[in-house]
Design an enzyme around this catalytic site. Structure first.
Site, PDB file in Angstrom:
ATOM      1  N   CYS A   1       0.866  -1.175   0.000  1.00 25.79           N
ATOM      2  CA  CYS A   1       0.000   0.000   0.000  1.00 25.79           C
ATOM      3  C   CYS A   1       0.903   1.224   0.000  1.00 25.79           C
ATOM      4  CB  CYS A   1      -0.937   0.022   1.206  1.00 25.79           C
ATOM      5  SG  CYS A   1      -2.028   1.471   1.209  1.00 25.79           S
TER       6      CYS A   1
ATOM      7  N   CYS B   1      -5.049   6.251  -4.257  1.00 27.05           N
ATOM      8  CA  CYS B   1      -4.374   4.957  -4.191  1.00 27.05           C
ATOM      9  C   CYS B   1      -2.962   5.125  -4.746  1.00 27.05           C
ATOM     10  CB  CYS B   1      -5.137   3.902  -4.984  1.00 27.05           C
ATOM     11  SG  CYS B   1      -4.362   2.265  -4.931  1.00 27.05           S
TER      12      CYS B   1
END
Length: 275
Positions: free
Chosen positions: A77, A212
């Site tokens: 991530c 993201c």
């Protein structure tokens, strides 16, 4: 090590992508999938897109486990990495110019540049390409591994704002063509030779997120393949209206040697919650 139902945490956000940070040396054994889901719940917990469980704060080498809001482990991530690195630099007992974070079997070197965090990323890996039906037309896509799998659909700027994106993202995320793991789904419009506007439907969150980081890296990779230009600096604007920067190191043949992600991270609040 203690097993308990009371968690101290810090809430962070990077580009609008929000995370819960907890000390893995204290709470690691107390985590279960059910507790992670409850902690990430915006109705019954702290509320977040994911949770980072980190060991080694106060040192320059950190071990990180990351879990999506559904409680399942994720190998990467990008925005959470920056948040953990930012907190790591604040927590150091001995001044260091670099923090290394181990996540999903990969070591990420992180550097602080004023109020931003620069992360050295592995080179993306192409897994496939093709076309997908969006509305009444077919749009090109590439399937990229940037630590997690992303599908980047190259669309026109007006298509990024499609009202039914959540339903479309859910459909593509579960498409059998991308089984068994599924993909994160990104609509990316190339608004200039080095600028991208994008939206992301994230698996594990099972919803659109405001930003993201790993998806942005995939979108930059898609632009590189589409334009094959000599640009070394790229900017990705998210649904949150915030931007993330990517710097590419290239050789004389325009081959990419290294990727760097550069962006801010912010501590939102901290507290204790009983579950």
């Amino acid at each position: 090590m203690i097993t308990c139902s009371e968690f101290s945490f810090i809430k962070y956000q990077g580009n609008g992508n929000d995370f819960i940070l907890i000390d893995g040396s204290v709470y690691g054994q107390s985590l279960s999938r059910e507790r992670i889901v409850q902690l990430c719940s915006r109705q019954y917990g702290v509320g977040a897109d994911g949770l980072a469980c980190v060991k080694g704060f106060k040192s320059s080498v950190l071990e990180m486990e990351f879990f999506n809001a559904d409680g399942k482990r994720a190998l990467m991530c990008g925005n959470a990495l920056r948040c953990v690195a930012f907190h790591g630099f604040k927590s150091l007992e001995v001044l260091s110019s670099k923090i290394t974070i181990s996540l999903g079997g990969v070591s990420y070197d992180c550097f602080q540049e004023k109020e931003k965090i620069k992360v050295v990323l592995p080179l993306p890996k192409l897994k496939g390409e093709g076309v997908y039906t969006l509305g009444k037309r077919e749009v090109p896509y590439i399937w990229v591994d940037t630590g997690v799998d992303h599908l980047v659909l190259h669309v026109e700027p007006h298509e990024v704002g499609m009202e039914e994106f959540k339903a479309f993202g859910k459909k593509v995320r579960h498409d059998k063509a991308f089984a068994p793991g599924g993909v994160n789904v990104n609509l990316a419009a190339f608004t200039s030779p080095n600028t991208i506007y994008m939206r992301t439907y994230e698996k594990g969150v099972e919803d659109e997120t405001l930003a993201c980081g790993s998806g942005a890296a995939a979108a930059v990779f898609a632009m590189q393949r589409a334009y094959k230009n000599s640009n070394k600096n790229y900017f990705v604007e998210f649904f949150s209206k915030e931007k993330l920067e990517f710097n590419l190191e290239k050789d004389s043949r325009n081959q990419v040697l290294a990727w760097f992600m550069l962006g801010e991270a912010q501590a939102v609040f901290h507290g204790t919650i009983s579950l």
